[in-house]
Design a protein around this motif. Structure first.
Motif, PDB file in Angstrom:
ATOM      1  N   VAL A   1      15.015  11.787   4.764  1.00 33.01           N
ATOM      2  CA  VAL A   1      15.415  10.626   3.956  1.00 33.01           C
ATOM      3  C   VAL A   1      15.911   9.545   4.907  1.00 33.01           C
ATOM      4  O   VAL A   1      16.701   9.823   5.820  1.00 33.01           O
ATOM      5  CB  VAL A   1      16.531  11.000   2.958  1.00 33.01           C
ATOM      6  N   ILE A   2      15.426   8.320   4.700  1.00 32.45           N
ATOM      7  CA  ILE A   2      16.002   7.163   5.397  1.00 32.45           C
ATOM      8  C   ILE A   2      16.610   6.293   4.306  1.00 32.45           C
ATOM      9  O   ILE A   2      15.889   5.777   3.435  1.00 32.45           O
ATOM     10  CB  ILE A   2      14.949   6.388   6.226  1.00 32.45           C
ATOM     11  N   HIS A   3      17.936   6.185   4.332  1.00 32.15           N
ATOM     12  CA  HIS A   3      18.653   5.569   3.201  1.00 32.15           C
ATOM     13  C   HIS A   3      19.113   4.159   3.568  1.00 32.15           C
ATOM     14  O   HIS A   3      20.139   3.979   4.214  1.00 32.15           O
ATOM     15  CB  HIS A   3      19.841   6.469   2.831  1.00 32.15           C
TER      16      HIS A   3
ATOM     17  N   VAL B   1      28.281   3.538  -2.521  1.00 35.08           N
ATOM     18  CA  VAL B   1      28.914   4.860  -2.383  1.00 35.08           C
ATOM     19  C   VAL B   1      28.342   5.843  -3.416  1.00 35.08           C
ATOM     20  O   VAL B   1      27.825   6.895  -3.041  1.00 35.08           O
ATOM     21  CB  VAL B   1      30.456   4.758  -2.501  1.00 35.08           C
ATOM     22  N   SER B   2      28.392   5.481  -4.706  1.00 33.18           N
ATOM     23  CA  SER B   2      27.867   6.418  -5.716  1.00 33.18           C
ATOM     24  C   SER B   2      26.377   6.668  -5.474  1.00 33.18           C
ATOM     25  O   SER B   2      25.901   7.800  -5.626  1.00 33.18           O
ATOM     26  CB  SER B   2      28.047   5.865  -7.133  1.00 33.18           C
ATOM     27  N   GLY B   3      25.650   5.621  -5.076  1.00 34.59           N
ATOM     28  CA  GLY B   3      24.220   5.792  -4.784  1.00 34.59           C
ATOM     29  C   GLY B   3      24.011   6.785  -3.652  1.00 34.59           C
ATOM     30  O   GLY B   3      23.114   7.632  -3.699  1.00 34.59           O
ATOM     31  N   THR B   4      24.865   6.700  -2.633  1.00 32.92           N
ATOM     32  CA  THR B   4      24.744   7.624  -1.493  1.00 32.92           C
ATOM     33  C   THR B   4      25.089   9.056  -1.918  1.00 32.92           C
ATOM     34  O   THR B   4      24.431  10.017  -1.496  1.00 32.92           O
ATOM     35  CB  THR B   4      25.647   7.145  -0.332  1.00 32.92           C
ATOM     36  N   VAL B   5      26.091   9.191  -2.772  1.00 35.44           N
ATOM     37  CA  VAL B   5      26.444  10.530  -3.274  1.00 35.44           C
ATOM     38  C   VAL B   5      25.241  11.136  -4.003  1.00 35.44           C
ATOM     39  O   VAL B   5      24.879  12.307  -3.779  1.00 35.44           O
ATOM     40  CB  VAL B   5      27.685  10.464  -4.205  1.00 35.44           C
ATOM     41  N   ASN B   6      24.600  10.345  -4.848  1.00 39.10           N
ATOM     42  CA  ASN B   6      23.433  10.860  -5.580  1.00 39.10           C
ATOM     43  C   ASN B   6      22.334  11.316  -4.627  1.00 39.10           C
ATOM     44  O   ASN B   6      21.714  12.362  -4.812  1.00 39.10           O
ATOM     45  CB  ASN B   6      22.858   9.773  -6.497  1.00 39.10           C
ATOM     46  N   LEU B   7      22.109  10.512  -3.590  1.00 45.02           N
ATOM     47  CA  LEU B   7      21.068  10.870  -2.632  1.00 45.02           C
ATOM     48  C   LEU B   7      21.407  12.160  -1.903  1.00 45.02           C
ATOM     49  O   LEU B   7      20.532  12.990  -1.642  1.00 45.02           O
ATOM     50  CB  LEU B   7      20.944   9.770  -1.583  1.00 45.02           C
TER      51      LEU B   7
ATOM     52  N   ALA C   1      34.036  -3.178  -6.947  1.00 43.95           N
ATOM     53  CA  ALA C   1      33.627  -1.977  -7.693  1.00 43.95           C
ATOM     54  C   ALA C   1      32.100  -1.869  -7.725  1.00 43.95           C
ATOM     55  O   ALA C   1      31.540  -0.767  -7.616  1.00 43.95           O
ATOM     56  CB  ALA C   1      34.193  -2.029  -9.109  1.00 43.95           C
ATOM     57  N   HIS C   2      31.439  -3.010  -7.856  1.00 49.03           N
ATOM     58  CA  HIS C   2      29.975  -2.989  -7.899  1.00 49.03           C
ATOM     59  C   HIS C   2      29.421  -2.505  -6.549  1.00 49.03           C
ATOM     60  O   HIS C   2      28.471  -1.712  -6.499  1.00 49.03           O
ATOM     61  CB  HIS C   2      29.484  -4.407  -8.226  1.00 49.03           C
ATOM     62  N   TYR C   3      30.036  -2.962  -5.467  1.00 44.74           N
ATOM     63  CA  TYR C   3      29.595  -2.524  -4.136  1.00 44.74           C
ATOM     64  C   TYR C   3      29.813  -1.026  -3.950  1.00 44.74           C
ATOM     65  O   TYR C   3      28.952  -0.324  -3.419  1.00 44.74           O
ATOM     66  CB  TYR C   3      30.298  -3.347  -3.040  1.00 44.74           C
ATOM     67  N   PHE C   4      30.957  -0.518  -4.410  1.00 44.67           N
ATOM     68  CA  PHE C   4      31.201   0.924  -4.266  1.00 44.67           C
ATOM     69  C   PHE C   4      30.245   1.721  -5.164  1.00 44.67           C
ATOM     70  O   PHE C   4      29.799   2.802  -4.795  1.00 44.67           O
ATOM     71  CB  PHE C   4      32.665   1.256  -4.577  1.00 44.67           C
ATOM     72  N   ASP C   5      29.949   1.151  -6.317  1.00 44.50           N
ATOM     73  CA  ASP C   5      29.042   1.836  -7.235  1.00 44.50           C
ATOM     74  C   ASP C   5      27.675   2.041  -6.571  1.00 44.50           C
ATOM     75  O   ASP C   5      27.163   3.162  -6.494  1.00 44.50           O
ATOM     76  CB  ASP C   5      28.922   0.991  -8.518  1.00 44.50           C
TER      77      ASP C   5
ATOM     78  N   ASP D   1       0.804  -1.224   0.000  1.00 47.39           N
ATOM     79  CA  ASP D   1       0.000   0.000   0.000  1.00 47.39           C
ATOM     80  C   ASP D   1       0.838   1.277   0.000  1.00 47.39           C
ATOM     81  O   ASP D   1       0.299   2.362   0.180  1.00 47.39           O
ATOM     82  CB  ASP D   1      -0.907   0.009   1.242  1.00 47.39           C
ATOM     83  N   THR D   2       2.145   1.135  -0.167  1.00 51.34           N
ATOM     84  CA  THR D   2       3.014   2.309  -0.033  1.00 51.34           C
ATOM     85  C   THR D   2       3.442   2.804  -1.412  1.00 51.34           C
ATOM     86  O   THR D   2       3.864   1.991  -2.243  1.00 51.34           O
ATOM     87  CB  THR D   2       4.275   1.924   0.786  1.00 51.34           C
ATOM     88  N   PRO D   3       3.338   4.109  -1.655  1.00 53.40           N
ATOM     89  CA  PRO D   3       3.797   4.628  -2.947  1.00 53.40           C
ATOM     90  C   PRO D   3       5.262   4.247  -3.200  1.00 53.40           C
ATOM     91  O   PRO D   3       6.098   4.352  -2.295  1.00 53.40           O
ATOM     92  CB  PRO D   3       3.653   6.153  -2.785  1.00 53.40           C
ATOM     93  N   LEU D   4       5.541   3.780  -4.424  1.00 54.43           N
ATOM     94  CA  LEU D   4       6.876   3.270  -4.753  1.00 54.43           C
ATOM     95  C   LEU D   4       7.320   3.818  -6.106  1.00 54.43           C
ATOM     96  O   LEU D   4       6.565   3.737  -7.082  1.00 54.43           O
ATOM     97  CB  LEU D   4       6.810   1.732  -4.820  1.00 54.43           C
ATOM     98  N   ASP D   5       8.514   4.375  -6.157  1.00 51.89           N
ATOM     99  CA  ASP D   5       9.151   4.682  -7.440  1.00 51.89           C
ATOM    100  C   ASP D   5      10.209   3.619  -7.671  1.00 51.89           C
ATOM    101  O   ASP D   5      11.130   3.482  -6.850  1.00 51.89           O
ATOM    102  CB  ASP D   5       9.831   6.064  -7.404  1.00 51.89           C
ATOM    103  N   VAL D   6      10.066   2.866  -8.751  1.00 50.25           N
ATOM    104  CA  VAL D   6      11.069   1.842  -9.058  1.00 50.25           C
ATOM    105  C   VAL D   6      12.227   2.545  -9.751  1.00 50.25           C
ATOM    106  O   VAL D   6      12.205   2.819 -10.953  1.00 50.25           O
ATOM    107  CB  VAL D   6      10.479   0.699  -9.911  1.00 50.25           C
ATOM    108  N   VAL D   7      13.218   2.885  -8.938  1.00 43.37           N
ATOM    109  CA  VAL D   7      14.350   3.700  -9.405  1.00 43.37           C
ATOM    110  C   VAL D   7      15.626   3.128  -8.810  1.00 43.37           C
ATOM    111  O   VAL D   7      15.659   2.751  -7.632  1.00 43.37           O
ATOM    112  CB  VAL D   7      14.156   5.177  -8.943  1.00 43.37           C
ATOM    113  N   ASP D   8      16.653   3.087  -9.628  1.00 44.35           N
ATOM    114  CA  ASP D   8      17.988   2.717  -9.159  1.00 44.35           C
ATOM    115  C   ASP D   8      18.644   3.996  -8.616  1.00 44.35           C
ATOM    116  O   ASP D   8      18.678   5.013  -9.326  1.00 44.35           O
ATOM    117  CB  ASP D   8      18.776   2.147 -10.349  1.00 44.35           C
TER     118      ASP D   8
END
Ligand SMILES: NC(=O)c1ccc[n+]([C@@H]2O[C@H](COP(=O)([O-])OP(=O)(O)OC[C@H]3O[C@@H](n4cnc5c(N)ncnc54)[C@H](O)[C@@H]3O)[C@@H](O)[C@H]2O)c1
Length: 326
Positions: free
Chosen positions: A69-71, A93-99, A86-90, A43-50
């Motif tokens: 934000v709860i990340h 880490v990169s995901g956190t930078v974007n946020l 590299a995949h883990y850092f991507d 029942d929760t609004p969801l954006d399917v986003v990477d």
């Protein structure tokens, strides 16, 4: 409060969603469903986003305008991270930078970051408190430590209220078995692995290390119930109205449980035999890790309420229900 949760369709995230809903908060979940499940948060609004997709993330922020934000979105296996750092850092880490870029652009005032006891590596002493040296032993642990630094540094320059939550070993399911951890491939964590053996889905439970300097020779960990953990997120997010509460907090029960003690507990609850298979230690594993969770109690009034029995009985009930796979 308007809360944007990344990873809200995952195991821990889905419990945080329940807790936030119970407290009347408005939510948007951002999740790429790589390991998460839509049916966990129907029942929760969801954006399917990477979260690595910066423009898509900005669109979610633009539309929802979160205050908090709860990340939680991340890859979480220390072993797997050594095979593909590299995949883990991507992602982590990169995901956190974007946020953080989005949080800055859209004036987010509170930011709660999912960190891990993995940032401590092998603690020099237990219980481990937040002043202990950090020495991550896997790219996963490194990525969480870098995430903490990114959040803390941005908060120091912008005044964003923040908390980095270092979880110990999260396990368990909803007391009514309505929500829990979905199985996806071979479980890596001890509780789902042990439950699988109790259910007869695997012949033996491998115990990695039976010669540690502990009472029964097996490793000690701090198991925390996912419901307690979810409650902590909401208390912390709400409590960040006071800037003096920003910081880094351990979330654990403050008690070390050995692998054999956990298996004994599960035997009693399930009535199953749970055969064990002693195996050699795994590289990077440590003899003992449990939390001093006093700081989060003194600051936010949170302490774990569920015990090991609650963790194991709820995990048993959930996994023993209708088979759920991912
Ligand atoms: N489970 C534990 O014992 C434990 C311990 C310490 C820390 N943590 C941290 O808690 C958080 C949640 O863990 P969990 O156990 O619920 O794991 P999980 O895999 O069930 O949940 C992670 C969620 O993030 C989503 N996700 C992954 N990559 C994404 C991406 N690139 N973009 C958007 N969404 C993405 C997944 O689809 C999933 O819904 C993680 O940050 C993890 O590192 C977990």
């Amino acid at each position: 409060m308007k809360v944007l949760l990344t990873g809200g369709a995952g195991y821990i995230g889905s419990f945080v969603v329940q807790e936030l809903a119970a407290r009347g908060h408005t939510m948007l979940v951002v999740d790429d469903l790589s390991t998460g499940h839509r049916e966990a948060i129907p029942d929760t609004p969801l954006d399917v986003v990477d979260i690595r997709d910066e423009p898509a993330l900005m669109t979610s922020f633009e539309r929802f305008r979160p205050e908090c934000v709860i990340h939680l979105a991340a890859l979480k296996s220390p072993e797997e991270s050594t095979q593909n750092p590299a995949h883990y850092f991507d992602v982590n880490v990169s995901g956190t930078v974007n946020l953080l870029k989005a949080a800055s652009r859209y004036g987010v005032v509170r930011f709660v970051f999912s960190s891990s006891a993995a940032v401590y590596g092998t603690p020099q002493m237990c219980p481990v408190d937040e002043t202990a040296p950090t020495a991550p032993q896997s790219p996963y642990g490194e990525s969480k430590y870098i995430g903490e630094r990114l959040v803390t540094t941005q908060a120091a320059t912008t005044g964003m209220r923040h908390a980095c939550l270092r979880y110990f070993n999260v396990a368990g399911a909803a007391p009514d078995a309505s929500l829990g951890e979905y199985a996806s491939g071979e479980a890596r964590q001890l509780v789902p692995r042990a439950v699988a053996v109790a259910r007869g889905l695997a012949p033996t439970l491998k115990i990695f290390g039976t010669d540690y300097p502990t009472e029964d020779g097996t490793a000690l960990r701090d198991y925390i119930h996912v419901v307690d953990l979810a409650r902590a997120h909401v208390l912390v997010a709400e409590g960040l109205d006071d800037a003096g509460r920003c910081g880094t907090y351990n979330l654990g029960r403050g008690e070390g449980t050995s692998v054999l003690a956990l298996v004994d507990g599960l035997r009693r609850i399930s009535g199953a035999e749970v055969p064990v298979e002693p195996c050699s230690r795994r590289p990077g594993d440590m003899p003992a890790s449990w939390a001093d969770a006093g700081l989060v109690f003194r600051t936010f009034g949170w302490r774990a309420e569920c015990d090991l029995h609650d963790i194991l009985s709820s995990a048993w009930a959930w996994h023993n229900g209708a088979p759920r796979t991912g």
